[in-house]
Design a protein around this motif. Structure first.
Motif, short mmCIF file in Angstrom:
data_model
loop_
_atom_site.label_atom_id
_atom_site.label_comp_id
_atom_site.label_asym_id
_atom_site.label_seq_id
_atom_site.Cartn_x
_atom_site.Cartn_y
_atom_site.Cartn_z
N GLU A 196 -45.84 -45.90 7.93
CA GLU A 196 -46.61 -46.28 9.13
C GLU A 196 -47.57 -45.16 9.54
OE1 GLU A 196 -46.35 -49.30 10.17
OE2 GLU A 196 -44.68 -49.74 8.83
N THR A 234 -50.58 -46.01 11.72
CA THR A 234 -50.33 -46.52 13.08
C THR A 234 -49.78 -45.39 13.97
OG1 THR A 234 -48.16 -47.33 12.35
CG2 THR A 234 -49.99 -48.87 12.29
N PRO A 271 -48.35 -45.92 20.19
CA PRO A 271 -49.55 -45.53 19.44
C PRO A 271 -50.33 -44.42 20.14
CG PRO A 271 -49.97 -47.57 20.62
CD PRO A 271 -48.50 -47.24 20.83
N SER A 290 -54.75 -44.82 16.66
CA SER A 290 -53.85 -45.59 15.81
C SER A 290 -54.46 -46.94 15.42
CB SER A 290 -52.52 -45.83 16.53
OG SER A 290 -51.84 -44.61 16.74
N TYR A 291 -54.07 -47.42 14.25
CA TYR A 291 -54.54 -48.72 13.78
C TYR A 291 -53.98 -49.85 14.65
CZ TYR A 291 -54.69 -52.99 11.01
OH TYR A 291 -54.87 -54.29 10.61
N GLY A 292 -54.81 -50.86 14.86
CA GLY A 292 -54.35 -52.04 15.59
C GLY A 292 -55.40 -52.57 16.54
#
Length: 416
Positions: free
Chosen positions: A308, A311, A385, A390-392
């Motif tokens: 992860e 993220t 996050p 962070s990714y998303g």
């Protein structure tokens, strides 16, 4: 149009885009692997999807800045109730991912309402506390404010997503700025210390420490000596909490949460199991040295040793590839953003704007502090996050909306 855009705080906007762009660069590196570099906008890859989210964020920013300022205060209650309904709906329509039912899924599109509930809570709290009939120094009004904060948190905990629920502690910042007693913070910190202390040394030793401290407080403070009934109540409450810690820890917390606490407290060593993420993250950061290994050149990152990493553990990529210098720049950018937001909040003529501004500060600060603490191993892994990094899509959009609503409110401050 020029006069309207001149009111926006461009320094805050610049810091936002610096964080978002640097975040995307590290997401690209963390998801690239050992193969050849791909198309930056490949929607089959994480970095391509994040680029899409960033592009759509710009569209969202334009909409937020174009909306009339009074809309956010006038419809804050409707937004808050909608957020609660969306959180409650997860128990029926939610999709479970990584053990948490925190998402709505429509085809390949997923939405995490808890990221947007923070915005709704900030607006609702600002609306209630700034109401002319509210006196936040009265306990009854404080209790209502706590209910506004607690309702979404209580809906998030059973998902289970304790990390997102913990973020709601950030709303103490605006309440403290508006005059609430620091006693609440002292009580909360005392509870945390008793909880951690009991896990480390057991309830008997914690009880002895509480009794000794209470006795010293009574004997040394001769002029402002606390009343005996109040002191006894505090002592009994602390001892009661201490003896209930093991029950709460073993029956309320899930096994994965217990394991993470035990690793952070040094009661367990599990570098290959539940502690693998943190251990690999520390190795990645430590290997970066002063200046790092270079963008897309991190061996831990390219080998995907940190799960992860794009993220919650994105900061480990920064540490490995950009080193101490790059990590320091990221921390400095966040500090500058937080200080700038405090400055903006203090110059507001509207109490609603000021409360909302401090809510933004509290939420970003708590995410920033806990995420980096988690990545370097001083906090347990709780799935929070790093803002703008962070990714998303839900996380990026949530923080973008949270921040730019305040930038829009600030741009209209001179009209009050």
């Amino acid at each position: 149009m020029a006069r309207k855009t001149a009111g926006f705080d461009w320094l805050t906007i610049l810091i936002y885009f610096l964080l978002v762009c640097f975040g995307w660069a590290n997401i690209y590196s963390a998801s690239l692997g050992s193969g050849p570099a791909g198309n930056y906008f490949d929607l089959n890859e994480v970095y391509g999807k994040q680029a899409l989210w960033i592009g759509l964020s710009i569209f969202i920013i334009v909409i937020i800045l174009a909306i009339e300022v009074k809309f956010y205060q006038r419809f804050s209650s409707v937004i808050y109730i909608t957020a609660l309904v969306l959180l409650a709906g997860l128990f029926v329509f939610g999709k479970t991912i990584s053990g948490a039912t925190s998402w709505y899924a429509i085809g390949s599109f997923r939405l995490q309402p808890s990221e947007f509930a923070k915005i709704a809570t900030a607006l609702a709290l600002a609306k209630y506390v700034s109401d002319i009939q509210t006196n936040i120094k009265l306990f009854s009004h404080q209790f209502k404010a706590f209910i506004i904060i607690a309702l979404p948190a209580l809906l998030i905990v059973p998902q289970p997503d304790p990390g997102s629920a913990m973020v709601y502690a950030a709303f103490f910042f605006p309440l403290y700025r508006e005059g609430i007693s620091a006693l609440y913070l002292v009580l909360a910190l005392t509870g945390v210390l008793i909880f951690v202390g009991t896990l480390l040394i057991g309830p008997i030793w914690v009880t002895i420490a509480v009794v000794v401290l209470a006795a010293l407080s009574f004997l040394l403070k001769k002029k402002k000596r606390p009343g005996i009934p109040l002191l006894l109540f505090i002592v009994v409450a602390c001892i009661g909490l201490s003896f209930s810690v093991n029950y709460i820890f073993n029956n309320v917390f899930e096994q994965r949460h217990r394991d993470r606490f035990n690793i952070v407290l040094g009661k367990e060593v599990d570098s290959r199991g539940i502690g693998y993420n943190t251990n690999q993250s520390e190795i990645a950061i430590g290997s970066g040295g002063w200046t790092g290994k270079g963008w897309t050149e991190g061996t831990q990152t390219k080998g995907h040793f940190v799960p992860e990493q794009h993220t919650d553990y994105i900061f480990s990529t920064v540490g490995e590839e950009w080193g101490f210098v790059g990590s320091g720049i990221v921390v400095l950018l966040f500090v500058c953003l937080l200080l700038r937001l405090i400055f903006l909040a203090e110059r507001q003529k509207s109490q609603f704007n000021r409360i909302y501004g401090y809510s933004v500060v509290g939420i970003i600060f708590l995410h920033f502090m806990v995420n980096i603490g988690m990545v370097i191993g001083i906090f347990p892994t709780v799935g929070i996050p790093l803002p703008f990094f962070s990714y998303g899509g839900s996380g990026l959009w949530g923080f973008t909306i949270l921040l730019f609503i305040f930038i829009r409110l600030d741009s209209d401050r001179l009209s009050f």
